[in-house]
Design a protein around this motif. Sequence first.
Motif, short mmCIF file in Angstrom:
data_model
loop_
_atom_site.label_atom_id
_atom_site.label_comp_id
_atom_site.label_asym_id
_atom_site.label_seq_id
_atom_site.Cartn_x
_atom_site.Cartn_y
_atom_site.Cartn_z
N ASP A 225 12.38 -24.70 2.91
CA ASP A 225 11.07 -25.22 3.28
C ASP A 225 9.96 -24.21 2.98
O ASP A 225 8.78 -24.53 3.15
N GLN A 226 10.37 -22.98 2.57
CA GLN A 226 9.42 -21.92 2.24
C GLN A 226 8.50 -21.59 3.42
O GLN A 226 7.31 -21.31 3.26
N ASP A 227 9.08 -21.63 4.62
CA ASP A 227 8.32 -21.25 5.81
C ASP A 227 8.25 -19.74 5.93
O ASP A 227 9.11 -19.00 5.42
N VAL A 228 7.22 -19.25 6.63
CA VAL A 228 7.14 -17.84 6.98
C VAL A 228 8.22 -17.54 8.00
O VAL A 228 8.36 -18.25 9.00
N GLN A 229 9.01 -16.49 7.75
CA GLN A 229 10.14 -16.18 8.63
C GLN A 229 9.79 -15.04 9.58
O GLN A 229 9.05 -14.11 9.23
N ASP A 230 10.34 -15.10 10.76
CA ASP A 230 10.26 -14.03 11.74
C ASP A 230 11.68 -13.71 12.17
O ASP A 230 12.61 -14.49 11.94
N PHE A 231 11.85 -12.56 12.83
CA PHE A 231 13.20 -12.11 13.17
C PHE A 231 13.26 -11.67 14.62
O PHE A 231 12.31 -11.08 15.15
N GLU A 232 14.38 -11.99 15.24
CA GLU A 232 14.66 -11.57 16.61
C GLU A 232 15.90 -10.69 16.59
O GLU A 232 16.91 -11.04 15.97
N PHE A 233 15.81 -9.54 17.24
CA PHE A 233 16.90 -8.56 17.20
C PHE A 233 17.54 -8.46 18.57
O PHE A 233 16.87 -8.35 19.60
#
Length: 262
Positions: A225-233
């Motif tokens: 979908d070419q969405d902006v990705q974020d990450f949870e650690f």
Amino acid sequence: MLLLALLACKAAPEGLVLTLSPQVPTTVHDLELDVQVRDPDGQQVSLDIQWTRDGEALPKLDGALRVPAVQTAKGELWEVSVVASDGELTAGPVSDSVEIGNTEPVLSGITITPQAPTVLSSLQVSFEQQDIDGEELSAEVLWFVDEVEVASGLALPPGNAEKGQTVRAQVTLSDSEASVSDSAEVVVVNTPPGPPTILLTPETSVSVGESDLHCQVISEGLDVDQDVQDFEFRWTVNGSEWTGAVGTTVFAQDTLLSLIHI
């Protein structure tokens, strides 16, 4: 001479009028007969009602004011003839007729699967169809994405719609004379991204109390979908969830601070 005089004064029923309804029946309609007649002498009038179907007499319907729909079929010519009698004199016969017309196909139960598609989904449409006249039916399916036609047929392959767009399947069902249309729609939902590539640094060992441990994101996972990705650690130490100090190097909580507290 007296009898002849009485007969000369007597009048036959008059004003005999028939009405068959509906005037344009199909195989789902009962045929209803309405008869209007009067007797000038005020005598009771009896009716001799006879039905024919395509010119064939139907004795079982003699006297009937209604023909059930189940006894009719498309294309048949039904005629009713009525004679009115006061017991001595008659009026008629008077006739009326109707031809049984076409019944539209019945289209129902249009469903698109899956109900929550992603851009990777192949869509299928299903529906129920019926023709009361027993005719062979043909179906046309058109696919629309945000009301722009993109394809036809029972299936829509991936690649025609993007996340957030509305996909609609329009079904048109036809017999030899009539067509009916209806549609169903779904909205394309989010596709989860693939797993990212990560690297823990230092890669070999960490000296207790001297080094932080950083989780570095080398590359994002594929997101169609070419969405902006974020990450949870989330950190574990020796198999248990780490509740100690964490910090930020690039992303929030991507760094396990010095292990002096382990």
